[in-house]
Design an enzyme around this catalytic site. Structure first.
Site, PDB file in Angstrom:
ATOM      1  NE  ARG A  87      36.517  28.321  51.372  1.00 13.33           N
ATOM      2  CZ  ARG A  87      35.825  27.547  50.943  1.00 13.33           C
ATOM      3  NH1 ARG A  87      36.080  26.220  51.148  1.00 13.33           N
ATOM      4  NH2 ARG A  87      34.606  27.790  50.210  1.00 13.33           N
ATOM      5  NE  ARG A 104      36.639  24.415  43.597  1.00 12.19           N
ATOM      6  CZ  ARG A 104      36.332  24.597  44.680  1.00 12.19           C
ATOM      7  NH1 ARG A 104      36.092  25.977  44.952  1.00 12.19           N
ATOM      8  NH2 ARG A 104      35.838  23.753  45.595  1.00 12.19           N
ATOM      9  CG  HIS A 117      36.055  19.591  50.132  1.00 13.02           C
ATOM     10  ND1 HIS A 117      34.737  20.207  50.493  1.00 13.02           N
ATOM     11  CD2 HIS A 117      36.604  19.358  51.595  1.00 13.02           C
ATOM     12  CE1 HIS A 117      34.409  20.179  51.790  1.00 13.02           C
ATOM     13  NE2 HIS A 117      35.649  19.983  52.401  1.00 13.02           N
TER      14      HIS A 117
END
Length: 141
Positions: A87, A104, A117
């Site tokens: 994450r 990202r 994801h």
């Protein structure tokens, strides 16, 4: 920290940009092992089932459409604190808010086409890994 497994999906936008290898390098450089991997073009039924937790949310239909728009690369990552580590590597859901150097920030175009994801907790990781990979297809190393 405990050794964990987490599910990671490289979404259609990042697959189309041909950055799978660059993303894999980030996983491995962070000490995560790829213990299962496959490319798949999700059916509508599979995308709806995988994201069923979001079925009542206003973005659900667009999310499903996006996830079936092209192939995805699905992998199981293993390592110490793998869920949080992944994450952190991914960055904020909205790439405009993601820290520089995160997946990202570097590869995503929008909050919808956000490249990757990752499971958010041990319980969801177990369910998500099982969705794509029967235990016989995951190889600790």
């Amino acid at each position: 920290m405990a050794i964990e497994r987490t599910l990671s999906i490289i979404k259609p936008d990042a697959v189309a940009k041909n950055v799978i290898g660059q993303i894999y390098s980030r996983f491995e450089n962070a000490g995560l092992k790829i213990v299962a991997s496959r490319m798949v073009h999700l059916s509508r039924a599979d995308a709806e089932k995988f994201y069923a937790v979001h079925a009542a949310r206003p973005f659900f239909k667009d999310l499903v459409e996006f996830m079936i728009s092209g192939p995805v690369q699905v992998q199981v990552l293993e390592g110490e604190g793998a869920i949080l580590k992944n994450r952190d590597l991914m960055g904020a859901t909205d790439p405009k808010k993601a820290e520089k150097g995160t997946i990202r920030a570097d590869f995503a175009d929008s909050i919808d086409a956000n490249a990757v994801h990752g499971s958010d907790a041990p319980e969801t990781a177990a369910v998500e890994v099982a969705f794509f990979f029967p235990e016989v297809n995951v190889y600790s190393r």
